[in-house]
Design an enzyme around this catalytic site. Structure first.
Site, PDB file in Angstrom:
ATOM      1  N   ASP A  35     -40.811  43.190  87.719  1.00  0.00           N
ATOM      2  CA  ASP A  35     -39.398  43.408  88.016  1.00  0.00           C
ATOM      3  C   ASP A  35     -38.609  43.867  86.792  1.00  0.00           C
ATOM      4  O   ASP A  35     -37.440  44.230  86.905  1.00  0.00           O
ATOM      5  CB  ASP A  35     -38.781  42.116  88.580  1.00  0.00           C
ATOM      6  CG  ASP A  35     -37.425  42.335  89.226  1.00  0.00           C
ATOM      7  OD1 ASP A  35     -37.180  43.429  89.745  1.00  0.00           O
ATOM      8  OD2 ASP A  35     -36.603  41.403  89.206  1.00  0.00           O
ATOM      9  N   SER A  63     -31.800  43.110  93.039  1.00  0.00           N
ATOM     10  CA  SER A  63     -32.911  43.493  93.910  1.00  0.00           C
ATOM     11  C   SER A  63     -32.652  43.042  95.348  1.00  0.00           C
ATOM     12  O   SER A  63     -32.118  41.959  95.583  1.00  0.00           O
ATOM     13  CB  SER A  63     -34.215  42.867  93.413  1.00  0.00           C
ATOM     14  OG  SER A  63     -34.467  43.229  92.074  1.00  0.00           O
ATOM     15  N   GLN A 107     -39.534  48.923  95.141  1.00  0.00           N
ATOM     16  CA  GLN A 107     -38.374  48.038  95.166  1.00  0.00           C
ATOM     17  C   GLN A 107     -37.133  48.819  95.590  1.00  0.00           C
ATOM     18  O   GLN A 107     -36.937  49.961  95.173  1.00  0.00           O
ATOM     19  CB  GLN A 107     -38.121  47.421  93.791  1.00  0.00           C
ATOM     20  CG  GLN A 107     -36.963  46.426  93.777  1.00  0.00           C
ATOM     21  CD  GLN A 107     -36.737  45.810  92.401  1.00  0.00           C
ATOM     22  OE1 GLN A 107     -35.907  46.280  91.642  1.00  0.00           O
ATOM     23  NE2 GLN A 107     -37.498  44.770  92.084  1.00  0.00           N
TER      24      GLN A 107
END
Length: 323
Positions: free
Chosen positions: A239, A261, A311
């Protein structure tokens, strides 16, 4: 090593690992392992103490990658040692708070000889903040194999660490006091990762750039030899800087008001070690309407594709006013 209660074994890894390392490397590895360490409250319930939750500088919430890594630790604790995760799909429902511990509830959805499935729900203060579906698989040998080619790029030894770049930035002319304060806070966080961007000026939005990014990354310290643990740390690392790829076309001309996110997906293709350099390739095919999509691939130095990443996140930018 058995994956039974990974969280309980994390503090033992530097002592029982077979790799020859120095004490400093073991200590640094211990730091990053603590970010995904969990307490076992029940065979299907695990707890992340609030003291271990990381709230990054200038973020409203705890780091999403930490929640992904911890959720995977919880799921790994409930599958057999010969089942390794091959994919996970996550949704971030609420921002995590460092004032509360996180509880991870695991549903043992299915156990088969080759595949196993787990569902994980993370809660804080009685409210769901995150869900994850994960699938595990035993090793299977196949003659047929295919993979794309790794991008051509210089090795990690040719680039500066992100912290070294930030320290140099502090001494440059024209850097505002606000940016210097942000840099100083970032340096004080001592993230247990080594990151070496190949194009620092685009990475730090000093100038505009294409919505694509290459950076070398590895865990700072010895992680040991447990494959599941390397996968969990990789989930945590995945991430880092991902959504920032979508900000590069705007560069210094836009200020980010809010970014977080929404969902996160990983596919694990081949075994790897997160304490060895890997190339993180990311690109953003679209940003707009308050959202951005970023896709990525993680490569071992020998050109083996280790992971694929996807993502989508909230990205709200405003133009910087020209005085």
């Amino acid at each position: 090593m058995s994956a039974r209660i990974i969280g309980r074994k994390l503090k033992q890894m530097s002592r029982i690992g077979t790799m020859a390392t120095n004490s400093a490397s073991d200590l640094e590895g211990e730091v990053i392992r603590s970010f995904i360490s969990l307490e076992s409250l029940d065979p299907n319930i695990f707890r992340a103490p609030k003291e271990n939750l990381w709230h990054p500088n200038r973020s409203r919430f705890i780091f999403g990658g930490q929640v992904v890594g911890q959720a995977l630790v919880a799921a790994c604790n409930t599958v057999s040692p010969d089942h390794l995760v091959h994919s996970l799909h996550c949704y971030f429902l609420r921002g995590g708070n460092s004032n509360w511990p996180i509880l991870y509830h695991v549903d043992r959805t299915r156990d088969g000889e080759t595949y196993a499935s787990r569902s994980v729900k993370a809660t804080q203060d009685g409210k769901a903040i995150f869900t994850m579906q994960s699938s595990f698989k035993t090793d299977e040998k196949q003659v047929y194999r295919y993979t794309m080619d790794m991008p051509k790029v210089k090795g990690p030894e040719e680039y500066l660490d992100a912290n070294e770049i930030l320290k140099m930035r502090l001494d440059e002319d024209g850097v505002s006091d606000k940016e210097k304060e942000h840099i100083s806070r970032t340096l004080a966080e001592e993230i247990p990762l080594l990151i070496r961007p190949t194009e620092p000026e685009s990475y730090y939005r000093i100038k505009t750039g294409k919505p694509e990014r290459l950076l070398w990354m590895r865990a700072n310290g010895n992680i040991g030899d447990d494959n599941k643990l390397h996968q969990c740390v990789a989930a945590y690392m995945s991430d880092f800087s991902l959504l920032g790829t979508a900000l590069q076309p705007g560069g210094p001309n836009f200020e980010t008001r809010f970014m977080t996110s929404l969902d996160h997906t990983l596919w694990f293709h081949n075994p790897f070690r997160v304490d060895e350099w890997m190339l993180y390739e990311s690109f953003s095919p679209h940003a707009g309407n308050g959202k951005a999509l970023v896709l990525g691939r993680v490569w071992k130095q020998d050109g083996t594709l280790a992971m694929s990443v996807a993502q989508e996140g909230v990205v709200r930018n405003t133009p910087v006013s020209k005085m």
